[in-house]
Design a protein around this motif. Structure first.
Motif, PDB file in Angstrom:
ATOM      1  N   THR A  59      37.295  22.728  41.595  1.00 23.33           N
ATOM      2  CA  THR A  59      37.647  23.965  40.563  1.00 23.33           C
ATOM      3  C   THR A  59      36.652  24.198  39.625  1.00 23.33           C
ATOM      4  N   ARG A  60      36.130  25.131  39.632  1.00 29.02           N
ATOM      5  CA  ARG A  60      35.019  25.384  38.309  1.00 29.02           C
ATOM      6  C   ARG A  60      35.886  25.983  37.062  1.00 29.02           C
ATOM      7  N   VAL A  61      35.752  25.222  35.987  1.00 26.56           N
ATOM      8  CA  VAL A  61      36.281  25.517  34.653  1.00 26.56           C
ATOM      9  C   VAL A  61      35.224  26.441  33.989  1.00 26.56           C
ATOM     10  N   ILE A  62      35.799  27.530  33.330  1.00 24.11           N
ATOM     11  CA  ILE A  62      35.096  28.442  32.513  1.00 24.11           C
ATOM     12  C   ILE A  62      35.739  28.702  31.073  1.00 24.11           C
ATOM     13  N   ASP A  63      35.048  27.959  30.303  1.00 26.26           N
ATOM     14  CA  ASP A  63      35.674  28.037  28.826  1.00 26.26           C
ATOM     15  C   ASP A  63      35.209  29.091  28.071  1.00 26.26           C
ATOM     16  N   VAL A  64      35.929  30.168  27.657  1.00 25.13           N
ATOM     17  CA  VAL A  64      35.423  31.185  27.236  1.00 25.13           C
ATOM     18  C   VAL A  64      35.653  31.215  25.507  1.00 25.13           C
ATOM     19  N   GLY A  65      35.732  30.063  24.826  1.00 24.29           N
ATOM     20  CA  GLY A  65      35.763  29.786  23.511  1.00 24.29           C
ATOM     21  C   GLY A  65      36.494  30.658  22.766  1.00 24.29           C
ATOM     22  N   GLY A  66      37.641  30.919  23.086  1.00 27.20           N
ATOM     23  CA  GLY A  66      38.642  31.832  22.058  1.00 27.20           C
ATOM     24  C   GLY A  66      38.399  33.227  22.184  1.00 27.20           C
ATOM     25  N   ARG A  67      37.463  33.581  23.182  1.00 22.76           N
ATOM     26  CA  ARG A  67      37.209  35.186  23.378  1.00 22.76           C
ATOM     27  C   ARG A  67      38.288  35.928  23.845  1.00 22.76           C
ATOM     28  N   TYR A  68      38.509  37.153  23.762  1.00 20.77           N
ATOM     29  CA  TYR A  68      39.422  38.059  24.442  1.00 20.77           C
ATOM     30  C   TYR A  68      38.988  38.253  26.083  1.00 20.77           C
ATOM     31  N   ILE A  69      39.909  38.296  26.799  1.00 26.52           N
ATOM     32  CA  ILE A  69      39.915  38.684  28.249  1.00 26.52           C
ATOM     33  C   ILE A  69      40.621  40.014  28.529  1.00 26.52           C
ATOM     34  N   SER A  70      39.862  41.160  29.005  1.00 25.77           N
ATOM     35  CA  SER A  70      40.315  42.398  29.152  1.00 25.77           C
ATOM     36  C   SER A  70      40.419  42.487  30.627  1.00 25.77           C
ATOM     37  N   PRO A  71      41.262  43.255  31.090  1.00 23.22           N
ATOM     38  CA  PRO A  71      40.876  43.806  32.638  1.00 23.22           C
ATOM     39  C   PRO A  71      39.715  44.509  32.799  1.00 23.22           C
ATOM     40  N   HIS A 314      48.239  55.604  38.402  1.00 25.75           N
ATOM     41  CA  HIS A 314      48.242  57.081  38.981  1.00 25.75           C
ATOM     42  C   HIS A 314      47.945  56.879  40.340  1.00 25.75           C
ATOM     43  N   TYR A 315      47.088  55.991  40.703  1.00 30.01           N
ATOM     44  CA  TYR A 315      46.765  56.149  42.167  1.00 30.01           C
ATOM     45  C   TYR A 315      47.488  54.832  42.987  1.00 30.01           C
ATOM     46  N   HIS A 316      48.572  54.367  42.453  1.00 28.59           N
ATOM     47  CA  HIS A 316      49.049  53.367  42.921  1.00 28.59           C
ATOM     48  C   HIS A 316      48.568  52.207  43.499  1.00 28.59           C
ATOM     49  N   LEU A 317      47.432  51.836  42.566  1.00 32.16           N
ATOM     50  CA  LEU A 317      46.649  50.631  42.725  1.00 32.16           C
ATOM     51  C   LEU A 317      47.043  49.505  41.812  1.00 32.16           C
ATOM     52  N   ASP A 318      48.035  49.725  41.051  1.00 28.89           N
ATOM     53  CA  ASP A 318      48.429  48.556  40.081  1.00 28.89           C
ATOM     54  C   ASP A 318      48.916  47.296  40.380  1.00 28.89           C
ATOM     55  N   ASN A 319      48.932  47.159  42.168  1.00 32.84           N
ATOM     56  CA  ASN A 319      49.343  46.052  42.562  1.00 32.84           C
ATOM     57  C   ASN A 319      48.400  45.422  42.809  1.00 32.84           C
ATOM     58  N   VAL A 320      46.934  46.045  42.488  1.00 33.19           N
ATOM     59  CA  VAL A 320      45.772  45.307  42.899  1.00 33.19           C
ATOM     60  C   VAL A 320      44.832  45.006  41.948  1.00 33.19           C
ATOM     61  N   VAL A 321      44.660  46.373  41.029  1.00 37.40           N
ATOM     62  CA  VAL A 321      43.763  46.137  39.820  1.00 37.40           C
ATOM     63  C   VAL A 321      44.437  46.735  38.883  1.00 37.40           C
ATOM     64  N   GLY A 322      43.708  46.883  37.820  1.00 36.78           N
ATOM     65  CA  GLY A 322      44.230  47.353  36.588  1.00 36.78           C
ATOM     66  C   GLY A 322      45.078  46.476  35.328  1.00 36.78           C
ATOM     67  N   LYS A 329      43.431  41.374  41.596  1.00 36.14           N
ATOM     68  CA  LYS A 329      42.127  40.946  41.596  1.00 36.14           C
ATOM     69  C   LYS A 329      41.808  40.415  40.372  1.00 36.14           C
ATOM     70  N   ALA A 330      40.818  39.227  40.286  1.00 34.61           N
ATOM     71  CA  ALA A 330      40.366  38.702  38.957  1.00 34.61           C
ATOM     72  C   ALA A 330      39.193  39.469  38.578  1.00 34.61           C
ATOM     73  N   ASP A 331      39.286  40.921  38.114  1.00 36.69           N
ATOM     74  CA  ASP A 331      38.407  41.653  37.572  1.00 36.69           C
ATOM     75  C   ASP A 331      38.607  41.525  35.926  1.00 36.69           C
ATOM     76  N   LEU A 332      37.706  40.715  35.223  1.00 37.97           N
ATOM     77  CA  LEU A 332      37.966  40.274  33.998  1.00 37.97           C
ATOM     78  C   LEU A 332      36.557  40.778  33.267  1.00 37.97           C
ATOM     79  N   ILE A 333      36.917  41.180  31.805  1.00 41.46           N
ATOM     80  CA  ILE A 333      35.696  41.267  31.142  1.00 41.46           C
ATOM     81  C   ILE A 333      35.963  40.428  29.847  1.00 41.46           C
TER      82      ILE A 333
END
Length: 578
Positions: A59-71, A314-322, A329-333
């Motif tokens: 497993t790869r461990v990614i330390d974001v150092g206290g930063r915020y993670i947004s969708p 709205h697009y009934h995608l909230d079970n996948v993204v958002g 999905k692990a779409d992360l900022i």
């Protein structure tokens, strides 16, 4: 990833591919900031919280150092073709700026290539790290008063709608057809609603009973509101309000501050761009809108919701993204700062987006779509009685808006009866040349607000049927402009003093370049300099120019069939005193 494998990954039987630690999650489900870790397997979130039991040797461990993670952010309505690059090339800057999902209505390509064009877009979308969802184009062509390269029928909608990336029916621009019970349009709407998909709208300046009838058809959004009161009426009646902030049409300043001030719920409001020019795309994407919304007084949480979960619902995608939720999905900022929405890094399906190199190959047919005969100066001249004055209707374009106004002017004709532009009053000649090899039509008229002196501009981007639009202060430069576009098999051209001052080749359907957006931006910047040198100072000259031919936005337009009065919804003579 199969459901069984997801369950095994979430319960620790199968170990996670990666774990994000030290992050402060922007939870759009509860509007909280939570200090939690995130586990990801095969691109999906399988654990949030203490995920140590999901960690394996690899497993790869990614330390974001206290930063915020947004969708990851979502553009709820965009014609990616306005970027002038292919969907693959478009995805590179989109992902870089934190937009991990888009809902595209490919009706620019559809107007040129038809159903095959939409199928090509769906195929390309499936190959990308960007989630490119598709709303099937509903109005190809937009009206019967223009010549498109293809048509999309109710039968085409039926055949396309089962694709897993299809989320709805694209903007229903033909509101007269809907209100008049046009069976073809109603069949399209029925097909979407039957599959529980959404139907997006397009209804500028409609209110009262007409709006009720339009919404009663099942149409649930609008991005074309002109005034705040109009937008609020639609929102109150149950429409989802798309706040559009694109390269040409902008409504954020007009709508958002008043919605905030008046305490209107924003749960049914989300952000869209509609059109995004390459220069703007390089500066940022949905992240720019989020930052501006925060600067206007919206909380960072609400701004992020309006660019993620609201759109997904709205697009009934909230079970996948958002959202950052289990099974999504692990779409992360990863953000350095929440208030400024400063991006550190972006992940699509758990993988960093930097380093993505587009490699999709396109069929030869997409590069051979500009098919009109060489034009002469006389082909572009509107004639009346010789050596006389005539009252004409003039299209007036407006900066930062795609709607136009109607004006009247007196123009003089020469000894051959050719009506001449009036440079003192910024009235120029404009022509729309049918370029699909179907009719050979050339529509002629006059336009104000472009500002050109001693030259012409032209392009094979002419919403929505994408015929060649040429504007100039003399017909010779206009003809050279059109013929240069023909030789390039599509693109944009600036001519001055009988010479080509700049050009950009767009050979894919006469709309797109296959080059990276950086290269297209560079060439476009050179074109902007060229067009400015001949007097045009519009903020987005080529986008504004491209909408001259769109006969579904008030109030006066020009198609290959002639001058079109949108309010009368009919062709009219450009010479009023005939």
């Amino acid at each position: 990833m199969d459901i069984r494998d997801r369950i095994l990954a979430a319960t620790g039987v199968i170990k996670a591919d990666s774990i994000f630690t030290g992050g402060r999650i922007v939870n759009v489900n509860t509007k909280e900031i939570l200090d939690r870790d995130i586990a990801v397997k095969d691109g999906y979130i399988v654990g949030i919280g203490d995920v140590s039991c999901l960690k394996g040797d690899d497993t790869r461990v990614i330390d974001v150092g206290g930063r915020y993670i947004s969708p990851g952010l979502i553009d709820g309505h965009v014609h990616f073709e306005s970027s002038m690059v292919t969907l693959s090339q478009f995805s590179v800057p989109a992902l870089e700026h934190g937009t991990t999902s888009v809902v595209i209505d490919p009706h620019e390509i559809a107007n040129v290539l038809g159903r095959k064009g939409i199928e090509l877009v769906l195929e390309e979308a499936a190959s990308l790290p960007l989630n490119a969802f598709v709303a099937i184009s509903s109005c190809v062509p937009a009206t019967a008063f223009e010549t498109a390269g293809a048509a999309i029928s109710a039968g085409d909608i039926d055949s396309l709608i089962d694709n897993e990336n299809v989320v709805g029916l694209g903007e229903m621009m033909d509101y007269p057809g809907v209100l008049g019970g046009d069976e073809n349009k109603l069949s399209m709407i029925r097909a979407a609603l039957r599959d529980r998909l959404v139907v997006d709208g397009h209804c500028p300046a409609i209110s009262g009973e007409q709006l009720w009838g339009y919404m009663a058809a099942g149409i649930s959004t609008d991005h074309e509101s002109i005034e705040y009161e109009e937008a609020l009426e639609k929102l109150r009646l149950g429409m989802k309000l798309m706040i559009r902030e694109g390269s040409a049409a902008k409504s954020l300043d007009r709508f958002l501050p008043r919605l905030i001030e008046e305490g209107i719920s924003l749960e049914n409001v989300f952000f869209v761009t509609d059109d995004k020019h390459p220069s703007d795309l390089m500066k940022g994407y949905m992240d720019v809108i989020v930052r501006r919304a925060i600067a206007m007084g919206l909380s960072p949480m609400d701004a992020i919701c309006m660019a993620s979960i609201n759109t997904a619902k709205h697009y009934h995608l909230d079970n996948v993204v958002g959202s950052i939720s289990i099974g999504r999905k692990a779409d992360l900022i990863v953000l350095d700062d929440l208030e400024t929405f400063s991006i550190d890094s972006v992940y699509a399906a758990g993988k960093p987006v930097d380093g993505f190199i587009p490699s999709y190959e396109y069929p030869d047919a997409v590069f051979n779509t500009v098919q009109f005969s060489q034009v002469s100066e006389s082909d572009l001249q509107l004639k009346a009685g010789p050596d006389s004055d005539h009252r004409v209707s003039v299209i007036k374009v407006l900066p930062d808006l795609i709607l136009t106004e109607k004006e009247s002017a007196i123009l003089h004709s020469d000894s051959n009866g050719v009506l001449l532009p009036d440079l003192d009053n910024d009235i120029l000649s404009v022509a729309v040349i049918e370029r699909h090899g179907r009719s050979g039509n050339i529509g002629l008229g006059f336009i104000k607000g472009i500002g050109i002196k001693n030259g012409a501009i032209g392009q094979s981007i002419g919403h929505d049927s994408h015929n060649v639009v040429v504007t100039g202060d003399n017909h010779s430069d206009m003809a050279l402009c059109a013929n240069t576009i023909r030789e390039m098999n599509g693109g944009i051209c600036v001519v001055s003093d009988g010479k080509v001052a700049g050009k950009l080749e767009l050979p894919f359907a006469g709309l797109l370049s296959t080059l990276p957006v950086e290269e297209v931006e560079k060439q476009l910047n050179e074109l902007h300099s060229a067009v400015k040198s001949i007097g045009c100072d519009l903020p987005a000259p080529f986008i504004t120019h491209s909408f001259i031919a769109l006969p579904v936005i008030p109030s006066l337009r020009l198609t290959d069939m002639g001058l079109f009065d949108v309010e009368k919804f009919s062709l009219v003579s450009p010479i009023e005193d005939e």
